[in-house]
Design an enzyme around this catalytic site. Structure first.
Site, PDB file in Angstrom:
ATOM      1  N   CYS A 205      44.062  37.291  49.064  1.00 22.39           N
ATOM      2  CA  CYS A 205      44.564  37.776  47.750  1.00 22.39           C
ATOM      3  C   CYS A 205      43.272  37.025  46.897  1.00 22.39           C
ATOM      4  O   CYS A 205      42.321  37.391  46.959  1.00 22.39           O
ATOM      5  CB  CYS A 205      45.778  37.223  47.487  1.00 22.39           C
ATOM      6  SG  CYS A 205      46.496  38.067  45.928  1.00 22.39           S
TER       7      CYS A 205
ATOM      8  N   LYS B 155      51.066  45.187  37.453  1.00 26.03           N
ATOM      9  CA  LYS B 155      51.217  44.662  38.769  1.00 26.03           C
ATOM     10  C   LYS B 155      51.317  45.464  39.873  1.00 26.03           C
ATOM     11  O   LYS B 155      52.130  46.243  39.850  1.00 26.03           O
ATOM     12  CB  LYS B 155      52.052  43.349  38.547  1.00 26.03           C
ATOM     13  CG  LYS B 155      52.202  42.546  39.828  1.00 26.03           C
ATOM     14  CD  LYS B 155      53.108  41.364  39.636  1.00 26.03           C
ATOM     15  CE  LYS B 155      52.977  40.360  40.835  1.00 26.03           C
ATOM     16  NZ  LYS B 155      53.995  39.247  40.518  1.00 26.03           N
TER      17      LYS B 155
ATOM     18  N   SER C 144      50.811  41.501  45.732  1.00 26.42           N
ATOM     19  CA  SER C 144      51.549  40.982  44.672  1.00 26.42           C
ATOM     20  C   SER C 144      50.218  40.623  44.092  1.00 26.42           C
ATOM     21  O   SER C 144      50.101  39.453  43.789  1.00 26.42           O
ATOM     22  CB  SER C 144      52.484  40.012  44.862  1.00 26.42           C
ATOM     23  OG  SER C 144      52.960  39.178  43.934  1.00 26.42           O
TER      24      SER C 144
ATOM     25  N   HIS D 159      49.088  40.251  51.249  1.00 24.16           N
ATOM     26  CA  HIS D 159      49.700  39.059  51.718  1.00 24.16           C
ATOM     27  C   HIS D 159      50.377  39.447  53.160  1.00 24.16           C
ATOM     28  O   HIS D 159      51.752  39.452  52.988  1.00 24.16           O
ATOM     29  CB  HIS D 159      50.849  38.529  50.642  1.00 24.16           C
ATOM     30  CG  HIS D 159      50.010  37.873  49.552  1.00 24.16           C
ATOM     31  ND1 HIS D 159      49.546  36.335  49.753  1.00 24.16           N
ATOM     32  CD2 HIS D 159      49.837  38.144  48.214  1.00 24.16           C
ATOM     33  CE1 HIS D 159      48.886  36.126  48.458  1.00 24.16           C
ATOM     34  NE2 HIS D 159      49.222  37.088  47.688  1.00 24.16           N
TER      35      HIS D 159
ATOM     36  N   GLU E  99      51.053  37.475  55.203  1.00 24.47           N
ATOM     37  CA  GLU E  99      51.632  36.389  55.647  1.00 24.47           C
ATOM     38  C   GLU E  99      52.893  36.113  55.060  1.00 24.47           C
ATOM     39  O   GLU E  99      53.822  35.292  55.422  1.00 24.47           O
ATOM     40  CB  GLU E  99      50.720  35.035  55.380  1.00 24.47           C
ATOM     41  CG  GLU E  99      50.627  34.472  54.004  1.00 24.47           C
ATOM     42  CD  GLU E  99      49.879  35.460  52.998  1.00 24.47           C
ATOM     43  OE1 GLU E  99      49.716  34.927  51.584  1.00 24.47           O
ATOM     44  OE2 GLU E  99      49.257  36.347  53.412  1.00 24.47           O
TER      45      GLU E  99
ATOM     46  N   ARG F 120      61.947  34.993  39.980  1.00 30.03           N
ATOM     47  CA  ARG F 120      61.417  34.220  39.141  1.00 30.03           C
ATOM     48  C   ARG F 120      60.840  34.612  37.870  1.00 30.03           C
ATOM     49  O   ARG F 120      61.296  34.014  36.786  1.00 30.03           O
ATOM     50  CB  ARG F 120      60.282  33.526  39.938  1.00 30.03           C
ATOM     51  CG  ARG F 120      59.301  32.330  38.934  1.00 30.03           C
ATOM     52  CD  ARG F 120      57.890  32.378  39.931  1.00 30.03           C
ATOM     53  NE  ARG F 120      57.424  33.750  39.756  1.00 30.03           N
ATOM     54  CZ  ARG F 120      56.096  33.935  40.401  1.00 30.03           C
ATOM     55  NH1 ARG F 120      55.696  33.134  41.340  1.00 30.03           N
ATOM     56  NH2 ARG F 120      55.739  35.126  40.277  1.00 30.03           N
TER      57      ARG F 120
END
Length: 305
Positions: free
Chosen positions: A144, A165, A194, A237, A239, A251
């Site tokens: 990223c 985004k 992301s 990502h 992972e 969040r």
């Protein structure tokens, strides 16, 4: 074979409960093999969660992997548990000063992508790590923002702000099916994204040293390689665990930020429903392929790097 980590690392118990193979220092010392030495430069604010995510994938391999955690000495983390970094991490300048060698190095993402690279408080230190890795690491995997930083520092590839985004689970294509990292992959696979920015594709394509291995119109460039696999740049990502995007979404909602529901993540795009994991198998396969490549190609004597 297992990954070698301290038994006192919080990730040890979490991974053991998942039946991920882990091994302590005492047991590793009695095995007559040379483990792969892999460093993880963890720039994520979710320190322990990121450790678990990466170790989970690195532990799903027939190879013994000796893990070292690195940090930026010039940056003070506000999110790690008290004393955690001092106990389990070494600063990057110590690694560079002692001329330490790694078979593999992972540089994670970081929540600084909207800042110009030079305005990140640890940019000079990170640039030094990138320069060091070119001579002292067989293969470096950038994730990223870590991928954007590597492409910018080494090849002058700028990052561009996205209209909104890129957030969710997206299908990705494979440009070169017979490369090592895509061994066993389907023609199309899913992976989490992301990010608010992307590396400039035209600038990447203009550099003959860089190969775009995976991209789609919706996501843009996903994976870039250089130096025959010794540099890997992954813009997403793989992972991430099942609830990472959910935590990020809630969040941002709690902060009052304008955030879209992560795409293709909740059933029917309904945040009240449990997310469905559809990228786990390819995530494990990708990291196994990377470790296998490192194992096959790295010198037995790291002094030869």
């Amino acid at each position: 074979m297992p990954i070698k980590i301290p038994k006192t690392l919080p990730a040890y118990n979490a991974l053991t409960k998942e039946n991920v193979f882990v091994i302590t220092d005492d047991r590793a010392e009695h095995q007559d093999i040379r483990p792969l030495k892999v460093g993880i430069l963890n720039l994520m604010p979710t320190t322990v969660d990121t450790e678990i995510q990466l170790l989970r994938l690195l532990g799903n391999s027939p190879l013994q992997v000796d893990i070292s955690f690195l940090r930026m000495g010039s940056h003070e983390s506000r999110n790690a548990p008290p004393g955690h970094l001092d106990r389990f991490y070494v600063s990057s300048d110590e690694i560079i000063r002692n001329d330490y060698r790694y078979d593999g190095l992972i540089i994670t993402g970081a929540p600084v992508e909207t800042l110009p690279f030079e305005e990140v408080d640890y940019w000079k230190e990170l640039a030094a790590v990138l320069d060091y890795s070119a001579k002292n690491v067989w293969s470096t995997l950038h994730i990223c923002w870590g991928a954007q930083a590597g492409l910018y520092h080494r090849y002058g590839v700028p990052k561009l702000e996205l209209p909104r985004k890129l957030f969710g689970i997206f299908p990705h294509g494979v440009n070169e099916r017979h490369t090592t990292i895509f061994r066993g992959f389907d023609d199309e696979f899913l992976a989490p994204q992301s990010r608010h920015t992307e590396s400039d594709r035209k600038a990447i394509a203009a550099r003959p040293e860089l190969t775009i291995e995976s991209e789609t119109d919706e996501v843009g460039v996903f994976i870039v390689t250089a130096r025959e696999g010794r540099e890997l740049y992954v813009t997403g990502h793989l992972e991430y665990d099942p609830l990472t995007l959910d935590r990020e979404y809630r969040r941002d909602l709690d902060k009052g930020l304008l955030i879209n529901v992560p795409k293709n993540y909740y059933p029917g795009d309904d945040p009240s429903k449990e997310p469905v994991v559809r990228w786990r198998a390819h995530a494990h396969l990708f990291f196994r392929n990377w470790l296998n490549y490192v194992y096959q190609e790295t010198p037995f004597d790291l002094g030869e790097l």
